[in-house]
Design a protein around this motif. Sequence first.
Motif, PDB file in Angstrom:
ATOM      1  N   ALA A  97      14.104 -12.282   7.721  1.00 16.36           N
ATOM      2  CA  ALA A  97      13.960 -10.937   7.177  1.00 16.36           C
ATOM      3  C   ALA A  97      13.030 -10.938   5.969  1.00 16.36           C
ATOM      4  CB  ALA A  97      15.324 -10.397   6.770  1.00 16.36           C
ATOM      5  N   SER A  98      12.474  -9.783   5.680  1.00 22.70           N
ATOM      6  CA  SER A  98      11.670  -9.583   4.475  1.00 22.70           C
ATOM      7  C   SER A  98      12.156  -8.323   3.789  1.00 22.70           C
ATOM      8  CB  SER A  98      10.190  -9.383   4.825  1.00 22.70           C
ATOM      9  OG  SER A  98       9.633 -10.525   5.386  1.00 22.70           O
ATOM     10  N   ARG A  99      12.081  -8.324   2.493  1.00 18.04           N
ATOM     11  CA  ARG A  99      12.367  -7.117   1.717  1.00 18.04           C
ATOM     12  C   ARG A  99      11.231  -6.966   0.720  1.00 18.04           C
ATOM     13  NH1 ARG A  99      15.880  -5.404  -2.931  1.00 18.04           N
ATOM     14  NH2 ARG A  99      16.330  -3.227  -2.443  1.00 18.04           N
ATOM     15  N   VAL A 100      10.626  -5.805   0.739  1.00 16.58           N
ATOM     16  CA  VAL A 100       9.476  -5.566  -0.121  1.00 16.58           C
ATOM     17  C   VAL A 100       9.669  -4.243  -0.847  1.00 16.58           C
ATOM     18  CG1 VAL A 100       6.989  -5.250  -0.166  1.00 16.58           C
ATOM     19  CG2 VAL A 100       7.988  -6.798   1.492  1.00 16.58           C
ATOM     20  N   ILE A 101       9.384  -4.233  -2.124  1.00 10.60           N
ATOM     21  CA  ILE A 101       9.436  -3.013  -2.928  1.00 10.60           C
ATOM     22  C   ILE A 101       8.059  -2.802  -3.534  1.00 10.60           C
ATOM     23  CG2 ILE A 101      10.473  -1.900  -4.936  1.00 10.60           C
ATOM     24  CD1 ILE A 101      12.982  -3.618  -4.375  1.00 10.60           C
ATOM     25  N   ASP A 102       7.524  -1.601  -3.372  1.00  7.37           N
ATOM     26  CA  ASP A 102       6.224  -1.241  -3.954  1.00  7.37           C
ATOM     27  C   ASP A 102       5.114  -2.197  -3.528  1.00  7.37           C
ATOM     28  OD1 ASP A 102       7.314   0.945  -5.275  1.00  7.37           O
ATOM     29  OD2 ASP A 102       7.829  -0.248  -7.032  1.00  7.37           O
ATOM     30  N   LEU A 103       4.998  -2.426  -2.246  1.00  7.54           N
ATOM     31  CA  LEU A 103       3.949  -3.301  -1.722  1.00  7.54           C
ATOM     32  C   LEU A 103       2.600  -2.583  -1.773  1.00  7.54           C
ATOM     33  CD1 LEU A 103       3.070  -5.911  -0.259  1.00  7.54           C
ATOM     34  CD2 LEU A 103       3.562  -4.724   1.883  1.00  7.54           C
ATOM     35  N   TYR A 104       1.640  -3.198  -2.404  1.00  8.54           N
ATOM     36  CA  TYR A 104       0.287  -2.652  -2.460  1.00  8.54           C
ATOM     37  C   TYR A 104      -0.420  -2.986  -1.148  1.00  8.54           C
ATOM     38  CZ  TYR A 104      -4.541  -1.957  -3.844  1.00  8.54           C
ATOM     39  OH  TYR A 104      -5.837  -1.539  -3.899  1.00  8.54           O
ATOM     40  N   ILE A 105      -0.863  -1.951  -0.435  1.00  5.46           N
ATOM     41  CA  ILE A 105      -1.557  -2.145   0.834  1.00  5.46           C
ATOM     42  C   ILE A 105      -2.888  -1.393   0.762  1.00  5.46           C
ATOM     43  CG2 ILE A 105      -1.493  -1.862   3.332  1.00  5.46           C
ATOM     44  CD1 ILE A 105       1.558  -1.818   3.152  1.00  5.46           C
ATOM     45  N   PRO A 106      -3.956  -2.084   0.407  1.00  4.05           N
ATOM     46  CA  PRO A 106      -5.254  -1.409   0.372  1.00  4.05           C
ATOM     47  C   PRO A 106      -5.781  -1.179   1.789  1.00  4.05           C
ATOM     48  CG  PRO A 106      -5.526  -3.724  -0.123  1.00  4.05           C
ATOM     49  CD  PRO A 106      -4.035  -3.486   0.027  1.00  4.05           C
ATOM     50  N   MET A 107      -6.417  -0.041   1.984  1.00  3.01           N
ATOM     51  CA  MET A 107      -7.041   0.245   3.274  1.00  3.01           C
ATOM     52  C   MET A 107      -8.174   1.241   3.066  1.00  3.01           C
ATOM     53  SD  MET A 107      -4.143   2.616   5.122  1.00  3.01           S
ATOM     54  CE  MET A 107      -2.943   1.325   5.179  1.00  3.01           C
ATOM     55  N   ALA A 108      -8.967   1.416   4.106  1.00  2.00           N
ATOM     56  CA  ALA A 108     -10.093   2.351   4.051  1.00  2.00           C
ATOM     57  C   ALA A 108     -10.149   3.115   5.362  1.00  2.00           C
ATOM     58  CB  ALA A 108     -11.390   1.602   3.779  1.00  2.00           C
ATOM     59  N   ARG A 109      -9.168   3.969   5.608  1.00  2.00           N
ATOM     60  CA  ARG A 109      -9.116   4.711   6.868  1.00  2.00           C
ATOM     61  C   ARG A 109     -10.321   5.619   7.061  1.00  2.00           C
ATOM     62  NH1 ARG A 109      -3.568   7.642   6.510  1.00  2.00           N
ATOM     63  NH2 ARG A 109      -4.422   7.941   4.437  1.00  2.00           N
ATOM     64  N   TYR A 110     -10.809   6.184   5.984  1.00  2.00           N
ATOM     65  CA  TYR A 110     -11.917   7.149   6.073  1.00  2.00           C
ATOM     66  C   TYR A 110     -13.194   6.601   5.461  1.00  2.00           C
ATOM     67  CZ  TYR A 110      -8.147  10.272   7.301  1.00  2.00           C
ATOM     68  OH  TYR A 110      -7.063  10.839   7.932  1.00  2.00           O
ATOM     69  N   GLY A 111     -13.327   5.272   5.399  1.00  2.00           N
ATOM     70  CA  GLY A 111     -14.531   4.630   4.884  1.00  2.00           C
ATOM     71  C   GLY A 111     -14.550   4.427   3.387  1.00  2.00           C
ATOM     72  N   GLU A 112     -13.564   4.932   2.701  1.00  2.00           N
ATOM     73  CA  GLU A 112     -13.441   4.768   1.248  1.00  2.00           C
ATOM     74  C   GLU A 112     -12.146   4.032   0.944  1.00  2.00           C
ATOM     75  OE1 GLU A 112     -15.640   5.717  -1.114  1.00  2.00           O
ATOM     76  OE2 GLU A 112     -16.989   6.416   0.472  1.00  2.00           O
ATOM     77  N   PRO A 113     -12.148   3.115  -0.007  1.00  2.00           N
ATOM     78  CA  PRO A 113     -10.899   2.420  -0.345  1.00  2.00           C
ATOM     79  C   PRO A 113      -9.825   3.412  -0.795  1.00  2.00           C
ATOM     80  CG  PRO A 113     -12.765   1.362  -1.399  1.00  2.00           C
ATOM     81  CD  PRO A 113     -13.269   2.642  -0.795  1.00  2.00           C
ATOM     82  N   GLU A 114      -8.609   3.176  -0.326  1.00  2.00           N
ATOM     83  CA  GLU A 114      -7.467   3.998  -0.725  1.00  2.00           C
ATOM     84  C   GLU A 114      -6.242   3.104  -0.811  1.00  2.00           C
ATOM     85  OE1 GLU A 114      -5.948   6.660   2.473  1.00  2.00           O
ATOM     86  OE2 GLU A 114      -7.613   5.834   3.623  1.00  2.00           O
TER      87      GLU A 114
END
Length: 115
Positions: A97-114
Motif C-alpha cells: 500500500a501507499s499513502r500520500v498527502i499533498d503529492l505534487y504532480i506536475p503536468m502540461a495537459r494544455y502545453g503549459e506547465p500546471e
Amino acid sequence: MRSAASLLEAVDWNNHLLGPREAWPAPLKLVVNSLLGSPESMYLVWGPERIFMFNDAYRPILGPRLEAAQGARFEDLWADAWPSVAPMFLNAEAGEASRVIDLYIPMARYGEPED
C-alpha cells in the motif's frame, strides 16, 4: 463530448494488448462495469501493461488527452506525471500500500506547465 463508455467501445480491442473484450477476465469486466457506472471520478490501471480506463466523471481531468485515453498505457498517456506517481504504482504492483498527502504532480495537459 463522447461518453467514457462510447470511447471504450471505440477502441479496437481485437488488436489491443488486452485482446477482445469478450475474452477479458471476469474481474476486469466487473471493475470496468462498476467504474463506468460510478458518479465519482475514477480510473483503473490494469495489468503489467498498465492499461488505463476511466469513467465520465474523470473526463475533464484528461483535457486534450481524452480521445486517446481509453486503453492507453498509463505511463504513455500521463508521461509528464509518471515520475511523480511511479513509486505508488510500483508499490501496488509489489502488493504494498501507499499513502500520500499533498503529492505534487506536475503536468502540461494544455502545453503549459500546471500543478
